[in-house]
Design a protein around this motif. Structure first.
Motif, PDB file in Angstrom:
ATOM      1  N   THR A 153       0.871  -1.174   0.000  1.00  0.00           N
ATOM      2  CA  THR A 153       0.000   0.000   0.000  1.00  0.00           C
ATOM      3  C   THR A 153       0.905   1.220   0.000  1.00  0.00           C
ATOM      4  O   THR A 153       1.698   1.424   0.926  1.00  0.00           O
ATOM      5  CB  THR A 153      -0.919   0.018   1.229  1.00  0.00           C
ATOM      6  N   ASP A 204      -1.425   5.669   8.425  1.00  0.00           N
ATOM      7  CA  ASP A 204      -1.748   4.377   9.038  1.00  0.00           C
ATOM      8  C   ASP A 204      -1.964   3.322   7.950  1.00  0.00           C
ATOM      9  O   ASP A 204      -2.712   3.551   6.989  1.00  0.00           O
ATOM     10  CB  ASP A 204      -3.008   4.487   9.893  1.00  0.00           C
ATOM     11  N   GLY A 205      -1.315   2.175   8.097  1.00  0.00           N
ATOM     12  CA  GLY A 205      -1.473   1.092   7.135  1.00  0.00           C
ATOM     13  C   GLY A 205      -0.701   1.274   5.844  1.00  0.00           C
ATOM     14  O   GLY A 205      -0.860   0.490   4.908  1.00  0.00           O
TER      15      GLY A 205
END
Length: 451
Positions: A153, A204-205
Motif C-alpha cells: 500500500t 496508518d497502514g
C-alpha cells in the motif's frame, strides 16, 4: 474499414490478461501525443464503461460488450453515444476486439496479443497508437516481473501530476494499492493531506510513501515565485518524512532535481557524490534533500530521486518545444553548447518503482539517461524525429523574457552533465537510453520492425 495489429509478449497469458483487468491499464496505454485524458476506467472488461475527456468538452465513451468477453482470452469495447457530450463523435464508428492466445517463446510461456478495430479512422493514424500500446504493455510487464515486489500500500503526494499519474497507473497494474494524498476533500482511494499539519493517522497502514508534490519551478524567478518553490518543498517534506518514520513506513521516496548541481558545471561528469553547486535552485534542492533524508534517522530507508529533463509531450520542456519544432521554427538555444541531462518519462517511472522496492537504493539517485546531450544535439534529434529542419538558432532573449535572468540561467541554459552512477552500479536497465528512441516513442514516430 478495419485495422489489425498483433505482437508476442514475453509473459504468460494469465499475467497479460490480468494486467488489463487492473486499474491503471487504460492510463498506461494512452498515447501521450494524443489529445484527451482518462476520466474513468472500466470496472470490468466484461461489461464496464470507460470514458476519455477530449478537447472541446467532448467525451469518448467505450462500452464493453458482454457478448465479446471470454474470461482470460478476449474482450470487446465499442464507442457509444452519450448525448451532447459526444455529439461531435456521432459519426465515428469504433468496435475494438482484444484477443489473447498462449504461445511458446524462446524464454518460455508467451502471449500473442491481437487488436482488431472496425472503424472509419485511417490506419496511418492508428498504427502508431497500437505500436505504442504493445511496447508499453511489454515493457511494463517486463519491469514488473523484474522487480517482483509483494503487493504494498503506497501513499503518493502529487499523484495527479505528470509523473504521479503514470507512476500510480504503473503501480496499480502491478497489483499494488495506491492511496492518493490530496489537499481537497478526499474521494475513493484518497486521504486528505494538510502539508503544513498532516494528521497523525494519515499514514496508518501505509507501507511506502512517494512524495512528488511541490510548486512548479517553471516561471519568472521573482520573489513570489521563489517563495512558492521553497515553501512548497522544505516544510511539507520535513513534516511528511517525520510522520512516515513515526508511522512505521518502510520507504520514503522523495522527488528531487539535478538543479542541486548548480547552473554551470561545464563538462564535469556529475555523479551522486559530486559537490553541490551554487544558485537558488541548488540551495533549495540541497535543503529539500536534507529534509527528506532526515527520515532515515528513524531507521526508514529514504531515497531522493534527482530528476533530469523529463521527456513527454504532456508536460515539461517537450510540451513547449513540440509545436515550435513541428512548425519548423526550432533550433539550438543560445549557441547550443550546454549539456542537457534528460530522462524518458517511463524510465523515470521505473526508477521510482525500483526505489520503492530495491533495498540497495538509499540516499540520492541521479534519475537521468546514461548519455547527456548538448543542447544543439537535442535540437537536431527532435527536429529529425518530426521531419523538420533545426536551422533557426534561438537567442537567449526569449527565455530571459519568460523566466527572467535567474530563471534563464538556472533552467533554460543550465549546463549539467549528470551521470546515473548509482543506477549503473546496480545494473539498472533503461527502456530508452538513447534520446532518439525516447522522442520517437513519446511522439508516436516509432519505427516498426520490417517497416
Amino acid at each position: 474499414m478495419s485495422i489489425q495489429h498483433w505482437s508476442t509478449i514475453e509473459a504468460p497469458i494469465e499475467a497479460v490478461f490480468g494486467w488489463h483487468e487492473r486499474r491503471g491499464a487504460l492510463q498506461r496505454l494512452m498515447p501521450p501525443w494524443m489529445p484527451g485524458r482518462v476520466r474513468r476506467e472500466a470496472g470490468s472488461l466484461a461489461d464496464g464503461r470507460a470514458e476519455l475527456a477530449l478537447p472541446g468538452g467532448q467525451l469518448w465513451v467505450g462500452q464493453h460488450d458482454p457478448a465479446g468477453y471470454v474470461d482470460g482470452r478476449a474482450f470487446v469495447d465499442e464507442r457509444v453515444d452519450d448525448g451532447l457530450a459526444s455529439a461531435a463523435l456521432a459519426a465515428v464508428r469504433w468496435r475494438h476486439e482484444h484477443r489473447f492466445d498462449p504461445v511458446a517463446t524462446p524464454s518460455g510461456e508467451g502471449t500473442r496479443v491481437h487488436d482488431a478495430v472496425d472503424t472509419l479512422v485511417g490506419s496511418h493514424l492508428l498504427r502508431p497508437m497500437f505500436v505504442y500500446r504493445h511496447r508499453q504493455l511489454a515493457d511494463d510487464l517486463a519491469r514488473q516481473r523484474e522487480l517482483h515486489a509483494e503487493p504494498m500500500t503506497i501513499a503518493i503526494t502529487g499523484a495527479g501530476g505528470l509523473v504521479g499519474t503514470e507512476l500510480s497507473a504503473f503501480l496499480t497494474t502491478a497489483g499494488h494499492e495506491v492511496v492518493r494524498l490530496v489537499r481537497r476533500d478526499a474521494q475513493e482511494g484518497e486521504r486528505r493531506w494538510d502539508p503544513n499539519a498532516p494528521a497523525s493517522d494519515l499514514l496508518d497502514g501505509i507501507d511506502a510513501v512517494v512524495h512528488l508534490a511541490g510548486a512548479s519551478i517553471f516561471g519568472r524567478f521573482d520573489d513570489e515565485h521563489r517563495h512558492r518553490i521553497r515553501s512548497s518543498r522544505i516544510g511539507p517534506t520535513r513534516l511528511l518524512a517525520e510522520l512516515a518514520a513515526a508511522s512505521g513506513v518502510r520507504a520514503f521516496v522523495s522527488a528531487s532535481a539535478i538543479g542541486r548541481f548548480g547552473a554551470d558545471r561545464g563538462d564535469e561528469p556529475l555523479i551522486e557524490s559530486s559537490a553541490a553547486g551554487e544558485g537558488f535552485l541548488a540551495e533549495v534542492v540541497a535543503e529539500w534533500e536534507a529534509e527528506a533524508a532526515s527520515a532515515a534517522a528513524g531507521g526508514m530507508r529514504s531515497v531522493q530521486v534527482r530528476t533530469g529533463l523529463v521527456q513527454s509531450p504532456r508536460g515539461g520542456m517537450l510540451q513547449v518545444l513540440r509545436p515550435i519544432y513541428a512548425a519548423g521554427l526550432g533550433g539550438p538555444l543560445a549557441g547550443g553548447e550546454h549539456w542537457q541531462s534528460w530522462i524518458d518519462l517511463d524510465d523515470l517511472v521505473d526508477i521510482y518503482a525500483r526505489a520503492l522496492v530495491d533495498e540497495r537504493l538509499d540516499g540520492p539517485v541521479n534519475a537521468v539517461a546514461p548519455d547527456a546531450v548538448r543542447q544543439e544535439e537535442f535540437a537536431a534529434e527532435l527536429a529529425g524525429v518530426l521531419h523538420r529542419p533545426a536551422l533557426l538558432r534561438t537567442p537567449s532573449l526569449g527565455p530571459r523574457v519568460l523566466l527572467g535572468h535567474q530563471g534563464m540561467r538556472e533552467l533554460a541554459l543550465a549546463n549539467q552533465r549528470v551521470v546515473p552512477a548509482r543506477l549503473t552500479e546496480l545494473g539498472h536497465r533503461f527502456r530508452r537510453p538513447r534520446l532518439e528512441d525516447a522522442l520517437r516513442h513519446q511522439l508516436g514516430r516509432q519505427r516498426e520492425a520490417g517497416r
